[in-house]
Design an enzyme around this catalytic site. Structure first.
Site, PDB file in Angstrom:
ATOM      1  N   ALA A 183       0.795  -1.227   0.000  1.00 20.71           N
ATOM      2  CA  ALA A 183       0.000   0.000   0.000  1.00 20.71           C
ATOM      3  C   ALA A 183       0.829   1.280   0.000  1.00 20.71           C
ATOM      4  CB  ALA A 183      -0.926  -0.025   1.216  1.00 20.71           C
ATOM      5  N   ASN A 255       2.370  -9.911  -0.681  1.00 15.94           N
ATOM      6  CA  ASN A 255       3.499 -10.405  -1.471  1.00 15.94           C
ATOM      7  C   ASN A 255       4.295 -11.492  -0.740  1.00 15.94           C
ATOM      8  OD1 ASN A 255       4.675 -10.279  -4.021  1.00 15.94           O
ATOM      9  ND2 ASN A 255       6.380  -9.018  -3.284  1.00 15.94           N
ATOM     10  N   SER A 307       8.307  -0.295  -4.626  1.00 21.73           N
ATOM     11  CA  SER A 307       9.370   0.658  -4.342  1.00 21.73           C
ATOM     12  C   SER A 307       9.895   0.322  -2.946  1.00 21.73           C
ATOM     13  CB  SER A 307       8.866   2.107  -4.418  1.00 21.73           C
ATOM     14  OG  SER A 307       8.183   2.486  -3.237  1.00 21.73           O
ATOM     15  N   GLU A 382      11.737  -2.496  -8.387  1.00 22.00           N
ATOM     16  CA  GLU A 382      11.812  -1.635  -7.206  1.00 22.00           C
ATOM     17  C   GLU A 382      12.195  -0.247  -7.706  1.00 22.00           C
ATOM     18  OE1 GLU A 382      11.053  -2.304  -4.086  1.00 22.00           O
ATOM     19  OE2 GLU A 382      11.107  -4.505  -3.956  1.00 22.00           O
TER      20      GLU A 382
HETATM   21 ZN   LIG Z   1       6.772  -3.732  -2.063  1.00 20.17          ZN
END
Ligand SMILES: [Zn+2]
Length: 429
Positions: A183, A255, A307, A382
């Protein structure tokens, strides 16, 4: 007087929402050997690891109020070098609010085409969903809005199917791009919105739509994303509750919830940021992505945008290499090179590699599940997490000035990924 009081009250309520982060400090830690790296990367709740430590790169961790002194003492006692990058992260959150508010004011002065994204702020969930709906209505021959299912709290998990052949051309590969599974990783959203713009509204590379079909999901974790706007800016997981009495901790790291090496590189402690859930695919949000990955064997590339860290990663998350590791590596290098060529000089170059070797072992990831489901080119991006001049760590915070450049630069990588996919298919033909 009443008006003046109103302004005052409103300002306090905006700033009050970051109280939970008051006096949390962001530490940069230089781990010099395997033992120190392991110590840092195994820090448990309530520490929040933002960036894992490697030999080449400092780790970053947000340490909550009440633990700052204790953590410093521990680092001293272990001889681990560190710098406190931000003494009170609440100051950074207030700066982010201010920068966003300034941009919003300037935006209100302009009349914009509402089919184009304003890349000077991060859209909230309602704005994203409205945008997807508008695009599908304005371009019915190319874009179809689909709800893949409901989130834990009952929100639609929306995506666009983008195709100029109504997904009926069996010879076209499909590229699936998704963002905001975590999020707080806000800077990933503008990239998927920019992809939609470049594939539907403002097409400059016609071959990307002639030669491929696309599935673009901007908000994979809508409950968590909504909460990161109005509950806690650094929320990462979904909003699954009822796991612990009184919900002292809640949420599943989506994830880590996919059925691939489940539980090997994750946590069964619901209080941690990497809690994997009660079982593989216990969460509706990961089920939606699973179902898309299995929906069409034409899906040949899957990009899961996260990220931060300037990395393009591929499986497996255990450190073992898949059969097509060479292809994955070459494709990753091509994507990274395309981004590196257009990025600002101050920003770090992207690095490419196996997720466990470059970063840290992780299991149950969407990227690994993509590979397991038969999508050969499955990657995690990322995105960068630095402010101008490379010296200031932004982490999950967003500098409005960097939203558009970030989206445009990342799109260069995605485009290159599509071209790489096309080239290997031609070689096989
Ligand atoms: Zn992540």
């Amino acid at each position: 007087m009443r008006w003046f009081l109103g302004i005052f009250v409103c300002i306090s309520c905006v700033y009050a929402r970051h109280e939970q982060y008051d006096q949390s400090a962001l530490f940069s830690v230089k781990a010099k050997d395997a033992e120190q790296i392991n110590y840092f990367n195994s820090l448990d709740y309530p520490m929040d690891i933002w960036l894992y430590a490697t030999q080449e790169r400092n780790g970053l961790v947000l340490v909550p109020k009440g633990y700052v002194q204790q953590f410093q003492d521990e680092l001293y006692s272990k001889g681990i070098e560190f710098v406190i990058e931000v003494e009170n992260i609440k100051d950074s959150l207030e700066l982010e609010d201010k920068l966003r508010a300034d941009k919003a004011r300037s935006r209100a002065m302009r009349s914009d085409n509402d089919l184009l994204v304003n890349f000077d702020d991060i859209y909230n969930l309602t704005e994203v969903n409205n945008y997807l709906k508008k695009i599908a209505e304005a371009y019915p021959d190319v874009a179809t809005l689909v709800s893949g299912g409901k989130s834990f709290e009952g929100r639609d998990i929306n995506y666009l199917k983008i195709s100029n052949s109504n997904f009926q051309n069996a010879s076209k590969p499909i590229i699936f791009v998704e963002s905001l599974l975590h999020a707080r990783e806000w800077v990933t959203l503008p990239t998927t919105l920019y992809a939609i713009e470049k594939l539907v509204v403002n097409v400059t590379d016609q071959d990307l739509i002639d030669d491929f079909d696309w599935i673009i999901m901007p908000v994979a974790n809508p409950d968590g994303y909504e909460f990161s706007h109005d509950g806690g800016r650094f929320w990462r997981k979904n909003r699954r509750n009822g796991i612990l009495p009184g919900d002292v901790c809640l949420g599943v790291d989506l994830n880590r919830n996919f059925d691939v090496f489940y539980g090997l590189g994750s946590s069964n402690n619901v209080c941690t940021e990497i809690y994997h859930g009660t079982a593989p695919f216990s969460e509706p949000e990961s089920q939606v992505i699973r179902d898309i990955l299995h929906s069409d064997d034409r899906i040949e590339m899957f990009l899961d945008l996260h990220s931060f860290g300037n990395l393009i990663l591929y499986g497996w998350g255990t450190g073992e290499l898949p059969e097509n590791a060479f292809s994955l590596h070459v494709g990753g290098i091509q994507m990274a090179t395309a981004i590196n060529e257009v990025k600002e000089d101050w920003n770090l170059n992207y690095r490419v590699g196996n997720a466990a070797l470059v970063l840290y072992p992780a299991s149950g990831t969407a990227m690994d599940y993509g590979l397991k489901a038969g999508v050969p080119l499955s990657y995690t991006y990322e995105l960068p997490g630095l402010r101008n001049f490379g010296s200031t760590i932004l982490g999950f915070l967003v500098d409005p000035e960097f939203i558009k450049p970030s989206a445009v630069q990342t799109w260069e990588g995605i485009k290159e990924g599509a071209y790489f996919l096309r080239s290997i298919r031609r070689n096989l033909a």
